[in-house]
Design an enzyme around this catalytic site. Structure first.
Site, PDB file in Angstrom:
ATOM      1  N   GLU A 142       0.876  -1.163   0.000  1.00  0.00           N
ATOM      2  CA  GLU A 142       0.000   0.000   0.000  1.00  0.00           C
ATOM      3  C   GLU A 142       0.922   1.224   0.000  1.00  0.00           C
ATOM      4  O   GLU A 142       1.822   1.321   0.839  1.00  0.00           O
ATOM      5  CB  GLU A 142      -0.884   0.009   1.258  1.00  0.00           C
ATOM      6  CG  GLU A 142      -1.846   1.173   1.223  1.00  0.00           C
ATOM      7  CD  GLU A 142      -2.769   1.278   2.423  1.00  0.00           C
ATOM      8  OE1 GLU A 142      -2.752   0.398   3.298  1.00  0.00           O
ATOM      9  OE2 GLU A 142      -3.510   2.287   2.467  1.00  0.00           O
ATOM     10  N   ARG A 183       5.507 -12.927   9.574  1.00  0.00           N
ATOM     11  CA  ARG A 183       6.178 -11.688   9.219  1.00  0.00           C
ATOM     12  C   ARG A 183       7.512 -11.617   9.938  1.00  0.00           C
ATOM     13  O   ARG A 183       7.752 -12.292  10.930  1.00  0.00           O
ATOM     14  CB  ARG A 183       5.312 -10.480   9.558  1.00  0.00           C
ATOM     15  CG  ARG A 183       4.962 -10.349  11.021  1.00  0.00           C
ATOM     16  CD  ARG A 183       3.904  -9.274  11.254  1.00  0.00           C
ATOM     17  NE  ARG A 183       4.393  -7.944  11.023  1.00  0.00           N
ATOM     18  CZ  ARG A 183       3.877  -7.103  10.109  1.00  0.00           C
ATOM     19  NH1 ARG A 183       2.865  -7.486   9.345  1.00  0.00           N
ATOM     20  NH2 ARG A 183       4.351  -5.904   9.980  1.00  0.00           N
ATOM     21  N   LYS A 208       4.647   0.392   9.514  1.00  0.00           N
ATOM     22  CA  LYS A 208       4.639   1.715   8.866  1.00  0.00           C
ATOM     23  C   LYS A 208       4.013   2.765   9.765  1.00  0.00           C
ATOM     24  O   LYS A 208       4.463   3.899   9.804  1.00  0.00           O
ATOM     25  CB  LYS A 208       3.886   1.631   7.539  1.00  0.00           C
ATOM     26  CG  LYS A 208       4.762   1.114   6.412  1.00  0.00           C
ATOM     27  CD  LYS A 208       4.048   1.216   5.086  1.00  0.00           C
ATOM     28  CE  LYS A 208       3.163   0.026   4.886  1.00  0.00           C
ATOM     29  NZ  LYS A 208       2.566  -0.045   3.550  1.00  0.00           N
TER      30      LYS A 208
HETATM   31  P1  ATP Z   1       3.007  -2.474   8.104  1.00  0.00           P
HETATM   32  O1  ATP Z   1       2.479  -3.482   9.074  1.00  0.00           O
HETATM   33  O2  ATP Z   1       4.455  -2.179   8.246  1.00  0.00           O
HETATM   34  O3  ATP Z   1       2.185  -1.239   8.024  1.00  0.00           O
HETATM   35  P2  ATP Z   1       1.667  -3.558   5.887  1.00  0.00           P
HETATM   36  O4  ATP Z   1       1.470  -5.024   5.912  1.00  0.00           O
HETATM   37  O5  ATP Z   1       0.494  -2.716   6.207  1.00  0.00           O
HETATM   38  O6  ATP Z   1       2.944  -3.197   6.722  1.00  0.00           O
HETATM   39  P3  ATP Z   1       1.735  -3.405   3.058  1.00  0.00           P
HETATM   40  O7  ATP Z   1       2.163  -2.287   2.214  1.00  0.00           O
HETATM   41  O8  ATP Z   1       0.310  -3.788   3.072  1.00  0.00           O
HETATM   42  O9  ATP Z   1       2.219  -3.069   4.515  1.00  0.00           O
HETATM   43  O10 ATP Z   1       2.643  -4.680   2.806  1.00  0.00           O
HETATM   44  C1  ATP Z   1       2.926  -5.218   1.547  1.00  0.00           C
HETATM   45  C2  ATP Z   1       3.290  -6.666   1.702  1.00  0.00           C
HETATM   46  O11 ATP Z   1       4.411  -6.809   2.567  1.00  0.00           O
HETATM   47  C3  ATP Z   1       2.164  -7.454   2.318  1.00  0.00           C
HETATM   48  O12 ATP Z   1       2.009  -8.659   1.574  1.00  0.00           O
HETATM   49  C4  ATP Z   1       2.620  -7.734   3.715  1.00  0.00           C
HETATM   50  O13 ATP Z   1       2.101  -8.941   4.170  1.00  0.00           O
HETATM   51  C5  ATP Z   1       4.154  -7.770   3.558  1.00  0.00           C
HETATM   52  N1  ATP Z   1       4.798  -7.400   4.810  1.00  0.00           N
HETATM   53  C6  ATP Z   1       4.591  -6.288   5.547  1.00  0.00           C
HETATM   54  N2  ATP Z   1       5.314  -6.306   6.678  1.00  0.00           N
HETATM   55  C7  ATP Z   1       6.027  -7.465   6.660  1.00  0.00           C
HETATM   56  C8  ATP Z   1       6.964  -8.078   7.559  1.00  0.00           C
HETATM   57  N3  ATP Z   1       7.322  -7.496   8.694  1.00  0.00           N
HETATM   58  N4  ATP Z   1       7.493  -9.265   7.210  1.00  0.00           N
HETATM   59  C9  ATP Z   1       7.141  -9.855   6.052  1.00  0.00           C
HETATM   60  N5  ATP Z   1       6.266  -9.343   5.167  1.00  0.00           N
HETATM   61  C10 ATP Z   1       5.703  -8.162   5.462  1.00  0.00           C
HETATM   62 MG    MG Z   2      -1.268  -3.605   4.881  1.00  0.00          MG
END
Ligand code: ATP
Ligand code: MG
Length: 580
Positions: free
Chosen positions: A52, A277, A287
């Protein structure tokens, strides 16, 4: 959360297997191989990385990027970069650009396969209409608070909205009017009609669309209704022909809804697979939290070298190879765990040991004068650029009567195990000569050491003595009249708590910020070969660590260095102590 059992630093044997390109098996590879055997997707592998654009990518995203692009590469498949841009209030093109730059820098190429969920808005709208026509979605006019109250809890079933029985025609008309902008924000939402008593709360008539009168960074003011994540994500995967939709464990409960939507619409159905994760010690990978650090000025920006963002690690001096290697080493599991920051540091050290030129830099200088060295003489001494790699050649180092050495390499009254310079003691200057400390000049007021007077033995040129006498200490140094004065930034962990998310009542994660996470030295000296260091260039400063010319503040002629990592291998120590 358990401690990760991370593989040990590889022995020679395992690293040759790694470099031969046989990644270790994991449960996702097993699924793909089973699918390939049964012909489930005709042997195809199509993955995607779906950020995102509401922040910069962090090392956790790197794990997901390496996994998705890596699987596609290994199985001759494709990996899409898809921006999941359905929430215009938080998203921005700045983030789109930064995400692309980071993925590319990490070494992955999406070719023509860049997509935006917002490109599917029209198709998604039509899918919503289909659900309404099937009697599987309705326009609800409860307020957001009422919808929450009606949802029930884990132990109590929810309550049906009085609008749940709206006729299909009325739903269709109202949904069209929602799109046309006839209602205020929050007046109505579109909900799936599933089951208000479902044990999975996400299945209690989840919201599919809401009214938001905000401009979108790509579609401008074309839309005033925006689809929710759960509705968008599965259908984007379906439209793109994704085979294995890999996401993190917290989406496990969303899978039921993912499957429900695709089944009800009777469209192509990818499979969602969840993995754990990445959590990393002494930092935060969220984020939402990283944005706070940036916006409240706890760091200088998303690319502050202390940040766990890809842009921060890049500016700090990490290489894409080290990050890829780290992601491979931590593996993929189904269980949440915490990876030790020391492992990340280990991988960059290992990478730079092979390729970073060795140079000399004195961080906290004290002056020495070699009293028996001719005042106007300058010698050019020869030094290896990297003893690990003779192909990196040699360079010339100027040597003269006045030098800088590290303050901590001298002690007037040394304790037993201090083998460096002390009154009457002989040590080696790396690549140069043996010197002996004769006397010390101090500031009469403060007692501070101003100059250390030494003599040298001309017979020890190059740092060796023919008579075989031994010296215990070897010091790095720079010639005072040739050295380049420079700023050096030393970094420590951003947080002083192993898990800054583990909070007591009343605490916030920011209470655990490490006040010593940056230390700026403005009076350091480096050897003259570093005067023209190009921004981003990486070096090993002998005995001090790996350093990188800052990409923002450093320029040829006026270098500024970030310490990437010290030479001390805390990871090896952890392994030895059997902590892991
Ligand atoms: P955050 O929790 O940091 O806000 P998010 O999951 O909301 O991260 P996205 O932009 O939706 O951020 O993430 C894009 C992809 O990266 C998704 O498929 C998510 O599952 C993966 N992702 C995010 N954080 C991690 C992590 N700590 N380890 C592995 N994969 C991750
Ligand atoms: Mg997300």
């Amino acid at each position: 959360m358990s401690k990760e059992t991370v593989p040990k630093p590889p022995s020679k044997k395992t690293s040759s297997v790694e470099s031969a390109g046989f990644p270790p098996p994991n449960f996702i590879r097993n699924i793909i191989e089973d699918d390939n055997q049964t012909g489930k997707y005709n042997g195809q592998v199509a993955t995607r990385f779906p950020p995102e654009p509401n922040g910069y990518l962090h090392i956790g995203h790197a794990k997901s990027i390496c996994l998705n692009f890596g699987l596609a590469a290994d199985y001759n498949g494709t990996c899409n970069l898809r921006f999941d841009d359905t929430n215009p209030t938080k998203e921005d093109v700045e983030y789109v650009d930064a995400i692309q730059a980071d993925v590319r820098w990490l070494g992955f190429d999406w070719g023509q396969r860049r997509f935006f969920a917002s490109d599917y808005f029209e198709q998604l709208y039509n899918f919503a209409i289909q659900l309404i026509q099937k009697g599987k979605a309705y326009v609800d006019s409860l307020s957001a608070d009422e919808i929450r109250d009606y949802r029930g809890t884990l132990t109590q079933p929810g309550k049906k909205s009085p609008f749940r029985t709206r006729r299909i025609e009325e739903n269709l008309e109202m949904f069209q009017r929602m799109r046309a902008g006839n209602y205020q924000d929050g007046a109505h939402v579109l909900r799936a009609k599933i089951d208000m008593a479902h044990p999975n709360l996400l299945m209690r008539d989840p919201t599919l669309y809401r009214i938001r009168r905000v401009s979108h960074h790509r579609t401008g003011d074309d839309w005033c209704i925006y689809p929710m994540y759960d509705f968008t994500h599965c259908l984007s995967d379906s439209l793109e022909g994704i085979t294995h939709s890999i996401c993190t464990l917290e989406f496990e409960i969303n899978r039921q809804l993912y499957d429900w939507i695709l089944d009800e619409l009777n469209v192509y159905h990818p499979q969602q697979i969840e993995f754990a994760r990445l959590n990393l010690s002494y930092t935060v990978l969220s984020k939402r939290r990283l944005i706070q650090l940036v916006e409240e000025g706890h760091v200088s920006g998303w690319d502050d070298p202390r940040m766990p963002t890809i842009s921060g690690l890049r500016r700090r001096g990490f290489t894409p190879e080290a990050i890829q290697n780290f992601c491979e080493r931590i593996g993929v599991a189904k269980r949440d765990s915490m990876v030790d920051m020391a492992l990340l540091e280990y991988t960059i050290r290992e990478d730079l040991n092979k390729r970073a030129p060795r140079v000399m830099g004195v961080l906290n200088p004290v002056r020495i004068v070699i009293d028996n060295y001719p005042p106007d003489q300058v010698e050019e001494l020869e030094a290896d650029n990297n003893p690990e790699d003779p192909a990196m050649g040699k360079r010339k180092l100027p040597f003269s009567r006045e030098l800088w050495i590290e303050k901590e390499d001298f002690m007037e009254t040394p304790p037993k195990k201090f083998f460096r310079l002390a009154p009457g003691r002989e040590v080696r200057l790396k690549h140069a000569y043996y010197i002996t400390c004769q006397q010390v000049e101090k500031d009469p007021q403060t007692g501070e050491i101003l100059t250390i007077h030494c003599t040298y033995d001309p017979e020890t040129r190059g740092g060796w003595s023919e008579d075989g006498r031994k010296v215990k200490g070897t010091l790095h140094w720079v010639s005072a009249s040739h050295a380049v004065k420079t700023e050096v930034r030393l970094y420590e962990h951003l947080f002083n708590k192993e898990n800054p998310n583990d909070l007591k009542a009343g605490e916030t994660f920011k209470d655990h910020l490490n006040p010593n996470s940056i230390k700026i030295l403005t009076n350091s000296y480096v050897e003259p070969s570093l005067l023209e260091a190009s921004p981003g260039a990486r070096y090993q400063f002998l005995r001090q660590g790996y350093f990188c010319a800052d990409t923002f503040d450093s320029r040829p002629g006026k270098p500024v260095f970030n310490r990437i990592v010290t030479l001390r291998d805390t990871w090896a120590k952890i392994q030895k102590q059997g902590k892991q």
